[in-house]
Scaffold this active site. Structure first.
Site, PDB file in Angstrom:
ATOM      1  N   TYR A  15      27.748  44.500  72.871  1.00 15.87           N
ATOM      2  CA  TYR A  15      28.344  43.238  72.420  1.00 15.87           C
ATOM      3  C   TYR A  15      29.817  43.155  72.798  1.00 15.87           C
ATOM      4  CZ  TYR A  15      31.031  40.272  69.287  1.00 15.87           C
ATOM      5  OH  TYR A  15      31.947  39.386  68.790  1.00 15.87           O
ATOM      6  N   THR A  41      37.212  38.617  70.114  1.00 17.28           N
ATOM      7  CA  THR A  41      37.092  39.517  68.969  1.00 17.28           C
ATOM      8  C   THR A  41      37.970  40.740  69.146  1.00 17.28           C
ATOM      9  OG1 THR A  41      35.540  41.017  67.829  1.00 17.28           O
ATOM     10  CG2 THR A  41      35.059  40.511  70.108  1.00 17.28           C
ATOM     11  N   ASP A  42      38.410  41.322  68.039  1.00 15.32           N
ATOM     12  CA  ASP A  42      39.180  42.563  68.109  1.00 15.32           C
ATOM     13  C   ASP A  42      38.328  43.745  68.569  1.00 15.32           C
ATOM     14  OD1 ASP A  42      37.641  42.884  65.813  1.00 15.32           O
ATOM     15  OD2 ASP A  42      39.320  43.401  64.500  1.00 15.32           O
ATOM     16  N   GLU A  43      37.014  43.572  68.582  1.00 17.24           N
ATOM     17  CA  GLU A  43      36.140  44.675  68.994  1.00 17.24           C
ATOM     18  C   GLU A  43      36.307  45.042  70.465  1.00 17.24           C
ATOM     19  OE1 GLU A  43      32.136  44.869  67.390  1.00 17.24           O
ATOM     20  OE2 GLU A  43      32.625  43.235  66.006  1.00 17.24           O
ATOM     21  N   LYS A  54      31.968  40.742  75.530  1.00 20.20           N
ATOM     22  CA  LYS A  54      33.106  39.904  75.165  1.00 20.20           C
ATOM     23  C   LYS A  54      34.348  40.277  75.978  1.00 20.20           C
ATOM     24  CE  LYS A  54      33.437  37.158  72.345  1.00 20.20           C
ATOM     25  NZ  LYS A  54      33.296  35.681  72.430  1.00 20.20           N
TER      26      LYS A  54
END
Length: 340
Positions: free
Chosen positions: A150, A125-127, A154
């Protein structure tokens, strides 16, 4: 070719499973999912009887289960979609996110290394990059600065994937996507939540001032990108996948209300969540130039298609809201944990 897809009963994973089963009838697709709250086998009715598809219920953090599966199936490719992914839930219960997203990834990496897979692909994810100001974009060289449990879990998984490539020579790719939307999106996420609440004339909760910006990517375009990276991505490389569709949250809500002909008076601003990233924006130049990827959806056509899908598939989301979807596996397959 035999592919393991983990988390294939979730939103992105199930879209990818359907895409691959249809596109590659000569491939064998094995879908492993623990079937937690967000896993929904109703997403896979279309392919559940396909001769090149098999479902296995299991936990990727269970080493004995994973090793046994790998020894039996001898996978060529592993694609890890399995993840706890809701930021709000990670704030209240980080332990579950670390177990699935970090420990589960490490168990999969060990098993992939031991049997010598052709490629391990981590769907991220870009997060993991943190947050942006009003300008700039995330590239594959952007430092990892996660701001929620979260995204931290990741990022930890991504670093393990990199380490297994560098230390053990495991062939890997990592994809980092922007916010996905489209059919079969679990109703706790922004777009389906707003659609469903608006249809029921319920309040539409919007965090803070509603000006947090996300880059929106249609899930079908994401599936095509993963397919390209799986088959043509350079070994060890990261590829960003973005829709180039930046919108504020409040713009998203108002767009949906307009499509549904519902009043903006339904909008209710609520207290912002802790560590809420202000802006995400992806630079997908590498994916476009190296692999020739081009999304087929712009946001206007994609959101219209998505709203119409929820209008035409009311039974699907009503089953989730009522909890009936959680009984689908039992009704269809009884006590069997493996379905061919």
């Amino acid at each position: 070719m035999k592919l393991l897809v983990t988390g294939g009963a979730g939103f992105i994973g199930s879209n990818f499973v359907r895409y691959m089963v249809r596109k590659y009838p000569e491939y064998q697709i094995v879908n492993v999912d623990l079937m937690t709250y967000a896993g929904n086998l109703e997403n896979l009715k279309e392919v559940e009887k396909a001769p090149n598809y098999k479902f296995v219920q299991g936990d990727i953090a269970d080493r004995e289960f994973v090793n046994g599966l790998f020894e039996e199936e001898k996978f060529d490719f592993v694609l890890n979609f399995a993840a706890e992914s809701h930021v709000d839930r990670s704030i209240t219960n980080p332990d579950v996110f670390v177990r699935t997203n970090v420990q589960g990834t490490q168990v999969l990496l060990d098993a992939a290394k031991n049997i010598g897979v052709k490629k391990y692909l981590q769907v991220s994810t870009d997060e993991v990059y943190g947050t942006l100001g009003e300008t700039g974009y995330f590239t594959e060289k952007t430092p990892l600065e996660p701001n929620s449990p979260y995204s931290a879990s990741k990022a930890g998984a991504d670093l393990l994937v990199r380490a297994y490539h560098e230390t053990f020579g495991l062939p890997v790719n990592i994809t980092r996507c922007s916010n996905n939307y489209g059919p079969f999106h679990f109703p706790e996420k922004l777009i389906p939540l707003i659609i469903i609440n608006a249809l029921n004339d319920k309040e539409l909760p919007v965090y803070g001032d509603g000006l947090n910006v996300r880059d929106w990517l249609h899930v079908e375009d994401h599936c095509q990108a993963i397919d390209l990276v799986l088959h043509n991505g350079r070994n060890g490389e990261v590829y960003n996948v973005g829709g180039n569709n930046e919108r504020t949250n409040i713009e998203i809500v108002k767009t949906i209300l307009k499509h549904l002909n519902k009043p903006e008076s339904l909008i209710k601003f609520v207290k912002d969540r802790p560590g809420h990233d202000r802006r995400y924006a992806i630079d997908a130049t590498k994916l476009r130039t190296e692999l020739g990827w081009n999304p087929k959806y712009n946001f206007d056509t994609g959101i219209e298609q998505t709203v119409n899908w929820y209008l035409n598939n009311q039974d699907w989301w009503e089953n989730i809201i009522s909890g009936e979807y959680q009984q689908y596996f039992q009704k269809q397959y009884g006590d069997r944990l493996e379905v061919e």
